[in-house]
Design a protein around this motif. Structure first.
Motif, PDB file in Angstrom:
ATOM      1  N   GLY A  23     -77.350 -18.345  49.712  1.00 55.46           N
ATOM      2  CA  GLY A  23     -77.018 -16.928  49.625  1.00 55.46           C
ATOM      3  C   GLY A  23     -75.593 -16.655  50.030  1.00 55.46           C
ATOM      4  O   GLY A  23     -74.806 -17.572  50.278  1.00 55.46           O
ATOM      5  N   ARG A  24     -75.270 -15.362  50.078  1.00 55.92           N
ATOM      6  CA  ARG A  24     -73.901 -14.939  50.402  1.00 55.92           C
ATOM      7  C   ARG A  24     -73.850 -14.317  51.785  1.00 55.92           C
ATOM      8  O   ARG A  24     -74.816 -13.705  52.239  1.00 55.92           O
ATOM      9  N   SER A  25     -72.722 -14.458  52.418  1.00 57.51           N
ATOM     10  CA  SER A  25     -72.506 -13.841  53.728  1.00 57.51           C
ATOM     11  C   SER A  25     -72.577 -12.328  53.612  1.00 57.51           C
ATOM     12  O   SER A  25     -72.063 -11.734  52.657  1.00 57.51           O
ATOM     13  N   VAL A  26     -73.193 -11.697  54.617  1.00 57.70           N
ATOM     14  CA  VAL A  26     -73.240 -10.240  54.624  1.00 57.70           C
ATOM     15  C   VAL A  26     -71.837  -9.647  54.612  1.00 57.70           C
ATOM     16  O   VAL A  26     -71.595  -8.592  54.014  1.00 57.70           O
ATOM     17  N   ALA A  27     -70.891 -10.330  55.264  1.00 58.53           N
ATOM     18  CA  ALA A  27     -69.521  -9.818  55.293  1.00 58.53           C
ATOM     19  C   ALA A  27     -68.924  -9.802  53.894  1.00 58.53           C
ATOM     20  O   ALA A  27     -68.261  -8.825  53.502  1.00 58.53           O
ATOM     21  N   ASP A  28     -69.163 -10.855  53.123  1.00 57.22           N
ATOM     22  CA  ASP A  28     -68.640 -10.914  51.760  1.00 57.22           C
ATOM     23  C   ASP A  28     -69.301  -9.859  50.873  1.00 57.22           C
ATOM     24  O   ASP A  28     -68.640  -9.216  50.041  1.00 57.22           O
ATOM     25  N   ILE A  29     -70.620  -9.686  51.036  1.00 51.97           N
ATOM     26  CA  ILE A  29     -71.339  -8.691  50.231  1.00 51.97           C
ATOM     27  C   ILE A  29     -70.812  -7.288  50.510  1.00 51.97           C
ATOM     28  O   ILE A  29     -70.498  -6.523  49.585  1.00 51.97           O
ATOM     29  N   VAL A  30     -70.714  -6.942  51.795  1.00 54.86           N
ATOM     30  CA  VAL A  30     -70.283  -5.592  52.159  1.00 54.86           C
ATOM     31  C   VAL A  30     -68.832  -5.358  51.752  1.00 54.86           C
ATOM     32  O   VAL A  30     -68.489  -4.292  51.218  1.00 54.86           O
ATOM     33  N   ASP A  31     -67.978  -6.345  51.958  1.00 53.16           N
ATOM     34  CA  ASP A  31     -66.578  -6.191  51.549  1.00 53.16           C
ATOM     35  C   ASP A  31     -66.472  -5.919  50.047  1.00 53.16           C
ATOM     36  O   ASP A  31     -65.713  -5.043  49.617  1.00 53.16           O
ATOM     37  N   ARG A  32     -67.232  -6.668  49.242  1.00 50.95           N
ATOM     38  CA  ARG A  32     -67.171  -6.481  47.790  1.00 50.95           C
ATOM     39  C   ARG A  32     -67.723  -5.110  47.392  1.00 50.95           C
ATOM     40  O   ARG A  32     -67.141  -4.414  46.547  1.00 50.95           O
ATOM     41  N   GLU A  33     -68.833  -4.703  48.007  1.00 53.71           N
ATOM     42  CA  GLU A  33     -69.396  -3.392  47.675  1.00 53.71           C
ATOM     43  C   GLU A  33     -68.435  -2.282  48.075  1.00 53.71           C
ATOM     44  O   GLU A  33     -68.298  -1.282  47.356  1.00 53.71           O
ATOM     45  N   VAL A 121     -65.673   3.098  54.545  1.00 49.87           N
ATOM     46  CA  VAL A 121     -65.164   1.745  54.299  1.00 49.87           C
ATOM     47  C   VAL A 121     -64.302   1.278  55.472  1.00 49.87           C
ATOM     48  O   VAL A 121     -64.422   0.136  55.933  1.00 49.87           O
ATOM     49  N   ASP A 122     -63.456   2.142  55.975  1.00 51.69           N
ATOM     50  CA  ASP A 122     -62.598   1.766  57.111  1.00 51.69           C
ATOM     51  C   ASP A 122     -63.433   1.480  58.359  1.00 51.69           C
ATOM     52  O   ASP A 122     -63.243   0.472  59.039  1.00 51.69           O
ATOM     53  N   GLY A 123     -64.370   2.376  58.681  1.00 50.71           N
ATOM     54  CA  GLY A 123     -65.142   2.246  59.915  1.00 50.71           C
ATOM     55  C   GLY A 123     -66.089   1.060  59.891  1.00 50.71           C
ATOM     56  O   GLY A 123     -66.109   0.243  60.824  1.00 50.71           O
ATOM     57  N   VAL A 124     -66.886   0.954  58.831  1.00 54.04           N
ATOM     58  CA  VAL A 124     -67.842  -0.146  58.753  1.00 54.04           C
ATOM     59  C   VAL A 124     -67.116  -1.464  58.515  1.00 54.04           C
ATOM     60  O   VAL A 124     -67.502  -2.505  59.056  1.00 54.04           O
ATOM     61  N   GLY A 125     -66.042  -1.421  57.734  1.00 52.72           N
ATOM     62  CA  GLY A 125     -65.279  -2.646  57.499  1.00 52.72           C
ATOM     63  C   GLY A 125     -64.751  -3.253  58.785  1.00 52.72           C
ATOM     64  O   GLY A 125     -64.762  -4.478  58.964  1.00 52.72           O
ATOM     65  N   ALA A 126     -64.313  -2.414  59.714  1.00 47.02           N
ATOM     66  CA  ALA A 126     -63.825  -2.909  61.000  1.00 47.02           C
ATOM     67  C   ALA A 126     -64.954  -3.549  61.800  1.00 47.02           C
ATOM     68  O   ALA A 126     -64.773  -4.595  62.444  1.00 47.02           O
ATOM     69  N   LEU A 127     -66.151  -2.948  61.766  1.00 44.12           N
ATOM     70  CA  LEU A 127     -67.288  -3.529  62.473  1.00 44.12           C
ATOM     71  C   LEU A 127     -67.706  -4.858  61.842  1.00 44.12           C
ATOM     72  O   LEU A 127     -68.073  -5.803  62.556  1.00 44.12           O
ATOM     73  N   VAL A 134     -68.128 -13.210  65.666  1.00 44.70           N
ATOM     74  CA  VAL A 134     -69.065 -13.677  66.694  1.00 44.70           C
ATOM     75  C   VAL A 134     -70.334 -14.307  66.121  1.00 44.70           C
ATOM     76  O   VAL A 134     -71.074 -14.962  66.857  1.00 44.70           O
ATOM     77  N   ALA A 135     -70.616 -14.124  64.855  1.00 44.34           N
ATOM     78  CA  ALA A 135     -71.840 -14.668  64.253  1.00 44.34           C
ATOM     79  C   ALA A 135     -71.537 -15.990  63.564  1.00 44.34           C
ATOM     80  O   ALA A 135     -70.422 -16.236  63.106  1.00 44.34           O
ATOM     81  N   THR A 136     -72.544 -16.854  63.480  1.00 42.50           N
ATOM     82  CA  THR A 136     -72.388 -18.101  62.755  1.00 42.50           C
ATOM     83  C   THR A 136     -72.473 -17.833  61.248  1.00 42.50           C
ATOM     84  O   THR A 136     -73.000 -16.790  60.814  1.00 42.50           O
ATOM     85  N   SER A 137     -72.005 -18.774  60.449  1.00 42.85           N
ATOM     86  CA  SER A 137     -72.072 -18.599  58.993  1.00 42.85           C
ATOM     87  C   SER A 137     -73.523 -18.525  58.536  1.00 42.85           C
ATOM     88  O   SER A 137     -73.851 -17.755  57.612  1.00 42.85           O
ATOM     89  N   GLU A 138     -74.424 -19.279  59.200  1.00 40.72           N
ATOM     90  CA  GLU A 138     -75.842 -19.235  58.831  1.00 40.72           C
ATOM     91  C   GLU A 138     -76.436 -17.853  59.109  1.00 40.72           C
ATOM     92  O   GLU A 138     -77.205 -17.322  58.310  1.00 40.72           O
ATOM     93  N   GLU A 139     -76.076 -17.266  60.236  1.00 46.61           N
ATOM     94  CA  GLU A 139     -76.576 -15.928  60.570  1.00 46.61           C
ATOM     95  C   GLU A 139     -76.063 -14.897  59.571  1.00 46.61           C
ATOM     96  O   GLU A 139     -76.810 -14.012  59.128  1.00 46.61           O
ATOM     97  N   LEU A 140     -74.804 -15.012  59.188  1.00 46.28           N
ATOM     98  CA  LEU A 140     -74.236 -14.066  58.228  1.00 46.28           C
ATOM     99  C   LEU A 140     -74.908 -14.196  56.864  1.00 46.28           C
ATOM    100  O   LEU A 140     -75.117 -13.196  56.171  1.00 46.28           O
TER     101      LEU A 140
END
Length: 202
Positions: A23-33, A121-127, A134-140
């Motif tokens: 699967g894809r990292s949540v960070a990558d998914i959210v950034d793309r969306e 986008v600015d607020g959630v992107g920063a979080l 702090v999260a591992t790649s597996e957790e993401l």
């Protein structure tokens, strides 16, 4: 890195087995969306915009996106970064205001909604950036899997009065989503970027 307390999805074998979830990292998914949402609001507020179909797609995309973030992403940020709970609460409040504005979305209110999207986008992107640190790649990746499943079941219309935090939003939102999807099918309402004659480029 500190572990983010997330139940695995799917169940993970013992670490010594060398397992890496697909699967894809949540960070990558959210950034793309986020980039897609920004591109869509830019397209709809541009000088040559014909926004009618676009308004329905923007409403659906934002409704799904906010629902999934509140079910899984923001709780994960709160668990992994407890010092940032105030910022998480602020984003949930901002999401409620965004959903309320979406309920009356029209050509006249589009500018206000577009500005709320940019602030989201600015607020959630920063979080997300802080969670990535702090999260591992597996957790993401596991969190990304959960987010994508939640989005597919999420409402396609704004429901600012529904619960915004677990566990109740994980129960209520899919049920509301079923009703929304029936209405979409009956009215042939467009709900995805691919439904637009000219999908925005992210």
């Amino acid at each position: 890195m500190s572990a983010v307390p997330l139940p695995p999805l799917p169940p993970a074998p013992a670490p010594e087995a060398g397992y890496r979830p697909g699967g894809r990292s949540v960070a990558d998914i959210v950034d793309r969306e986020h980039q897609q949402l920004l591109a869509l609001v830019d397209q709809l507020t541009g000088p040559d915009a014909t926004p009618q179909e676009g308004l329905a797609v923007l409403t659906a995309a934002l409704s799904r996106h906010v629902s999934a973030e509140e079910q899984y992403l923001l709780p994960a940020v709160r668990a992994a970064l407890p010092a940032e709970s105030g910022r998480v609460d602020a984003e949930i409040d901002a999401d409620a205001a965004l959903l309320a504005a979406l309920k009356g979305l029209s050509d006249e209110t589009l500018t206000e909604v577009a500005e709320r999207v940019r602030r989201h986008v600015d607020g959630v992107g920063a979080l997300v950036a802080e969670l990535r640190a702090v999260a591992t790649s597996e957790e993401l990746i596991r969190l990304g899997n959960r987010l994508e499943i939640a989005e597919e079941a999420a409402p396609t219309r704004p429901h600012p009065g529904t619960p915004a935090t677990p566990p109740w939003n994980r129960i209520v939102e899919p049920a509301v989503g079923v009703v929304d999807k029936v209405r979409d099918a009956v009215t042939r309402r467009p709900t995805y970027l691919a439904d637009l004659p000219e999908p925005p480029r992210d």
